[in-house]
Design an enzyme around this catalytic site. Structure first.
Site, mmCIF file in Angstrom:
data_model
loop_
_atom_site.group_PDB
_atom_site.id
_atom_site.type_symbol
_atom_site.label_atom_id
_atom_site.label_comp_id
_atom_site.label_asym_id
_atom_site.label_seq_id
_atom_site.Cartn_x
_atom_site.Cartn_y
_atom_site.Cartn_z
ATOM 1 C CG HIS A 15 -2.205 -0.682 1.065
ATOM 2 N ND1 HIS A 15 -2.295 -2.051 0.917
ATOM 3 C CD2 HIS A 15 -3.493 -0.209 1.025
ATOM 4 C CE1 HIS A 15 -3.573 -2.391 0.807
ATOM 5 N NE2 HIS A 15 -4.310 -1.300 0.858
ATOM 6 C CG HIS A 55 1.868 -3.287 6.455
ATOM 7 N ND1 HIS A 55 2.665 -4.319 6.013
ATOM 8 C CD2 HIS A 55 0.888 -3.144 5.521
ATOM 9 C CE1 HIS A 55 2.199 -4.770 4.865
ATOM 10 N NE2 HIS A 55 1.121 -4.079 4.546
#
Length: 323
Positions: free
Chosen positions: A92, A139
Site C-alpha cells: 500500500h 503493517h
C-alpha cells in the site's frame, strides 16, 4: 479470537479506512482511469507502468522475505482478506508513493501548476495511505518505511528511462508482444509458497491490468487522437466549471460501467471455460485458488479491463459526444 476495540475518534477512523481503500482494487479500477478519461492519457500511461512494476516487486519481496505481519493481539486488525499475506514491505505504501510522485514528476511537462502545491498533495496522499496501514494493524512501522523507501529508490532508478519507455511502448512493433508476454511469464513463474495466499492472485491481477494497458496504448496510438491537453505544453489546468464537472462525472460513470462490465463478463466466461477444461464442478468455488485456474482467469480478465480502459472507453466517449 480478535481483540475488541472501541472507536473514539470517528472522523479519524473513517479517514484512515478511506485512505486504506486507496490501495484496493475498487480504487484502482475506478479512480486511476479517471486520470485518463478526464485529464491526460499520458499521465495514466506513466503511472500504470510504474504501479505495475512497483507492485510486482513489492509482492515478490513479501513472499521471498516471508516476514510476518504484526501479531494480533496486541494490535487490532481491521482487515481480514490479506491477513495471511506476509508483511514487509507494505505494498500500500509502495503504490501510494509510486502513484503520487509519478504523477507529480510527469505532470510538470504537461500542465502548469505550482510544484510546491503538487508536492504537498503527493506527500499528503502517500502519508495518509502509509499511516492507514498502521492504524488498521496490517503493517509495522518498519514495513511502511521500507515500502516508501523502496518505491522512492525505484522511481529514482527508472526516472531517466521514462521517455525511452514511452517511445518503445507507443512506437515499437514489439510493444504489444512484450507488454503481454512478459507479465504472463511473470504470473506463471511467481514463487509457490506451498500454501494458498492472495499474493499470487493479486499479483496476476496487477500484471494483467498493466499488460493490457501497455498493449492497449500502442493500439490506441494507431487509432487516432485521444483526449489530451490542447495547445502548447505545459497547458493550463482545466477550469472546474459546473459544465466540466458534469461532463467529467458522465465520463466517470460510463468508464466505470465499461470496466466493471468487462470484468464481470470476462471473469464469468473464463472461469466457465477453465472449469470445463479441467472438469471442475461449477459450484466448487475453492477450485479457482488452483494455479492452473487462478492465473489464466485473472490474467485474461484484467488484461481485458486494461485493453478496454486504454482503447474502447475513449471511442465510447466519442460516440456519446462526451469527448
Amino acid at each position: 479470537i480478535r481483540p475488541r476495540y472501541e472507536v473514539r475518534n470517528w472522523p479519524l477512523h473513517f479517514l484512515f479506512l478511506f485512505s486504506a481503500g486507496m490501495g484496493h482494487e475498487i480504487f484502482y479500477i475506478t479512480c486511476l482511469p479517471c486520470i485518463h478519461w478526464n485529464l491526460d492519457p499520458f499521465l495514466c500511461r506513466r503511472l500504470v507502468n510504474m504501479w505495475t512494476m512497483v507492485m510486482y516487486i513489492g509482492q515478490l519481496m513479501k513472499d521471498l522475505l516471508k516476514l510476518p505481519r504484526p501479531p494480533s493481539p496486541p494490535v487490532v486488525k481491521l482487515e481480514t482478506r490479506v491477513d495471511v499475506e506476509y508483511g514487509l514491505p507494505s505494498t500500500h505504501a509502495m503504490a501510494a508513493t509510486a502513484i503520487s510522485f509519478t504523477v507529480l514528476l510527469s505532470a510538470q511537462s504537461r500542465f502548469q501548476f505550482p510544484f510546491q502545491v503538487g508536492l504537498m498533495v503527493a506527500v499528503t496522499m502517500s502519508s495518509l495511505v502509509s499511516l492507514s496501514r498502521l492504524y488498521t494493524g496490517m503493517h509495522s512501522v518498519l514495513d511502511v518505511i521500507s515500502g516508501v523507501l523502496l518505491s522512492a529508490v525505484l522511481i529514482l532508478l527508472t526516472y531517466p528511462y521514462w521517455e525511452a519507455i514511452d517511445q518503445f511502448q507507443l512506437s515499437s512493433p514489439l510493444s504489444p508482444a512484450v507488454g503481454l508476454m512478459l507479465p504472463l511469464f511473470l504470473s506463471y513463474t511467481y514463487p509457490d509458497l506451498g500454501h494458498y495466499s492472495t499474493t499470487r492472485g493479486d499479483t496476476t491481477t496487477i500484471l494483467g491490468a498493466g499488460g493490457g494497458c501497455f498493449a492497449g496504448y500502442w493500439v490506441s496510438e494507431r487509432l487516432g487522437p485521444t483526449i489530451e491537453p490542447g495547445g502548447p505544453l505545459p497547458a493550463p489546468l482545466p477550469t472546474l466549471t459546473l459544465h466540466a464537472l458534469a461532463w467529467g462525472a458522465a465520463r466517470f460513470l460510463v468508464g466505470v460501467l465499461a470496466l466493471v462490465g468487462t470484468r464481470q463478463v470476462v471473469k464469468t466466461l473464463s472461469l466457465r471455460v477453465l472449469y470445463a477444461w479441467y472438469k471442475v464442478p461449477r459450484n466448487d468455488s475453492s477450485a479457482r485458488r488452483r494455479k492452473e485456474i487462478e492465473v489464466p482467469y485473472k490474467f485474461v480478465t484484467y488484461t481485458a479491463v486494461g485493453l478496454v480502459n486504454s482503447i474502447l472507453v475513449n471511442r465510447i466517449f466519442v460516440l456519446l459526444g462526451l469527448s
